[in-house]
Enzyme design. Structure first.
Site, PDB file in Angstrom:
ATOM      1  N   ALA A 146      23.763  80.511   2.580  1.00 65.04           N
ATOM      2  CA  ALA A 146      24.969  80.393   3.416  1.00 65.04           C
ATOM      3  C   ALA A 146      24.661  81.073   4.748  1.00 65.04           C
ATOM      4  O   ALA A 146      25.361  81.985   5.196  1.00 65.04           O
ATOM      5  CB  ALA A 146      26.190  80.984   2.733  1.00 65.04           C
ATOM      6  N   HIS A 195      23.840  82.335   8.512  1.00 65.92           N
ATOM      7  CA  HIS A 195      24.557  82.411   9.786  1.00 65.92           C
ATOM      8  C   HIS A 195      23.632  83.093  10.797  1.00 65.92           C
ATOM      9  O   HIS A 195      22.491  83.463  10.458  1.00 65.92           O
ATOM     10  CB  HIS A 195      25.876  83.166   9.614  1.00 65.92           C
ATOM     11  CG  HIS A 195      25.724  84.477   8.895  1.00 65.92           C
ATOM     12  ND1 HIS A 195      25.051  85.549   9.432  1.00 65.92           N
ATOM     13  CD2 HIS A 195      26.129  84.873   7.659  1.00 65.92           C
ATOM     14  CE1 HIS A 195      25.073  86.557   8.580  1.00 65.92           C
ATOM     15  NE2 HIS A 195      25.711  86.174   7.478  1.00 65.92           N
ATOM     16  N   GLY A 250      23.440  86.011  11.834  1.00 72.02           N
ATOM     17  CA  GLY A 250      22.937  87.321  11.399  1.00 72.02           C
ATOM     18  C   GLY A 250      21.618  87.154  10.660  1.00 72.02           C
ATOM     19  O   GLY A 250      20.621  87.823  10.965  1.00 72.02           O
ATOM     20  N   HIS A 251      21.594  86.231   9.696  1.00 72.54           N
ATOM     21  CA  HIS A 251      20.352  85.959   8.974  1.00 72.54           C
ATOM     22  C   HIS A 251      19.267  85.477   9.952  1.00 72.54           C
ATOM     23  O   HIS A 251      18.114  85.854   9.852  1.00 72.54           O
ATOM     24  CB  HIS A 251      20.552  84.847   7.937  1.00 72.54           C
ATOM     25  CG  HIS A 251      21.497  85.178   6.823  1.00 72.54           C
ATOM     26  ND1 HIS A 251      22.736  84.600   6.699  1.00 72.54           N
ATOM     27  CD2 HIS A 251      21.378  86.022   5.772  1.00 72.54           C
ATOM     28  CE1 HIS A 251      23.332  85.064   5.617  1.00 72.54           C
ATOM     29  NE2 HIS A 251      22.547  85.931   5.039  1.00 72.54           N
ATOM     30  N   SER A 279      29.004  87.470   8.177  1.00 70.14           N
ATOM     31  CA  SER A 279      28.764  87.572   6.742  1.00 70.14           C
ATOM     32  C   SER A 279      29.009  86.209   6.106  1.00 70.14           C
ATOM     33  O   SER A 279      29.890  85.466   6.554  1.00 70.14           O
ATOM     34  CB  SER A 279      29.740  88.587   6.134  1.00 70.14           C
ATOM     35  OG  SER A 279      29.782  88.439   4.729  1.00 70.14           O
TER      36      SER A 279
END
Ligand code: AMP
Length: 280
Positions: A32, A34, A36-37, A185
């Site tokens: 999942a 986003h 951030g990843h 998140s």
């Protein structure tokens, strides 16, 4: 980019790279994905010859069956994002592939997993240590990348690497936020657009608290009350800790590295965030 699902296939691919002395970077995720990843993936690509991203929702780190069941799974979209970013390998194994036999190891991290997330999610960090050590054993990376959003997790991973004498270097990446300040998140997917707006108050209050001259106790009180004043938010814990030992401090003078770690429920969704108050 190659998507592999079996350990055997992954190791075959990596053996080829390793035989050419290529540096392997690794980003473990639960998918999942986003931005951030992707900030971890970017750094991994920059610093290594091969970037492996794992997508695996690890059952052993969920202490709540509903949370595990509701965790978003978006492999097709993740694949497109990683392709665009330039990652070389996605490793998306099944549970059987990661745990051919049940992992019954119990880690002892002393005091660092007895507080905050460790205290509120019993068994969570043991599961994190199981899966990350297992994935490290499969990938054997030179460097692995973790986000500061999961502040306590980084301390656990570093302790695990030390305990198991692993040779991997642990690299960390700052928290990536929405324009509203809300920490990105995968769980934000479960928030309504109204809740997303409300949840941005968490970072707003944390930021505000860092500009005051309050004592540690007053800061805790200010943050907790300001967030709880919103009927749709409920603070599970807010602690100000020494960034190394993760133990609570009572006075700013107690440490040269003070971090505030918070968990807030927005409806049913559990959100975490943190702020560095002091780092000398
Ligand atoms: P997860 O998929 O939630 O297990 O996260 C995989 C990795 O991405 C972990 O190292 C997280 O700390 C990191 N991560 C998740 N959200 C963010 C974010 N907003 N900013 C930076 N890193 C993040």
């Amino acid at each position: 980019m190659t998507l592999v699902q079996s350990v055997e296939e992954l190791q075959k691919l990596l053996l080829l790279s390793k035989s050419k002395a290529k540096k392997i970077g690794f980003v473990p995720t639960m998918g999942a994905l986003h931005a951030g990843h992707l900030s971890l993936v970017k750094k991994c690509i920059e610093e290594n010859d091969v970037c492996v991203v794992s997508i695996f929702v690890n059952p052993t780190q969920f202490n709540d069956a509903t949370d595990l069941e509701k965790y978003p799974r978006t492999l097709d979209a993740d694949r497109l994002l990683l392709e665009k970013e330039g990652a070389q390998i996605i490793f998306a194994p099944s549970v059987k592939e990661v745990y051919p036999v049940a992992d019954n190891r119990i880690f002892d991290f002393g005091l660092i997993d007895k507080v905050m997330e460790g205290k509120h999610r019993p068994g969570h960090f043991n599961g994190v240590a199981q899966v990350v050590s297992r994935l490290f054993d499969i990938v054997k990376p030179d460097r692995a990348y973790f986000g500061e959003k999961d502040f306590q997790q980084i301390a656990i991973i570093k302790a695990m690497v030390k305990q198991l004498n692993l040779e991997v270097a642990i690299e960390t990446v700052p928290i990536m936020r929405e324009t509203s300040g809300l920490a990105m998140s995968s769980r934000n997917e479960r928030l309504s657009s109204e809740q997303r707006k409300t949840a941005s108050l968490i970072n707003e209050v944390l930021q505000k608290s860092s500009t005051t001259n309050l004592s540690v106790e007053e800061t805790i009180d200010f943050v907790t009350k300001s967030i709880n004043a919103n009927k749709d938010l409920s603070v599970e814990y807010f602690e100000i800790v020494d960034g190394g030992s993760l133990q609570s401090i009572t006075n700013w003078k107690d440490t040269s590295y003070a971090v505030g770690c918070i968990t807030v429920f927005c409806g049913e969704v559990r959100l975490i965030d943190n702020i560095t108050y002091k780092k000398i």
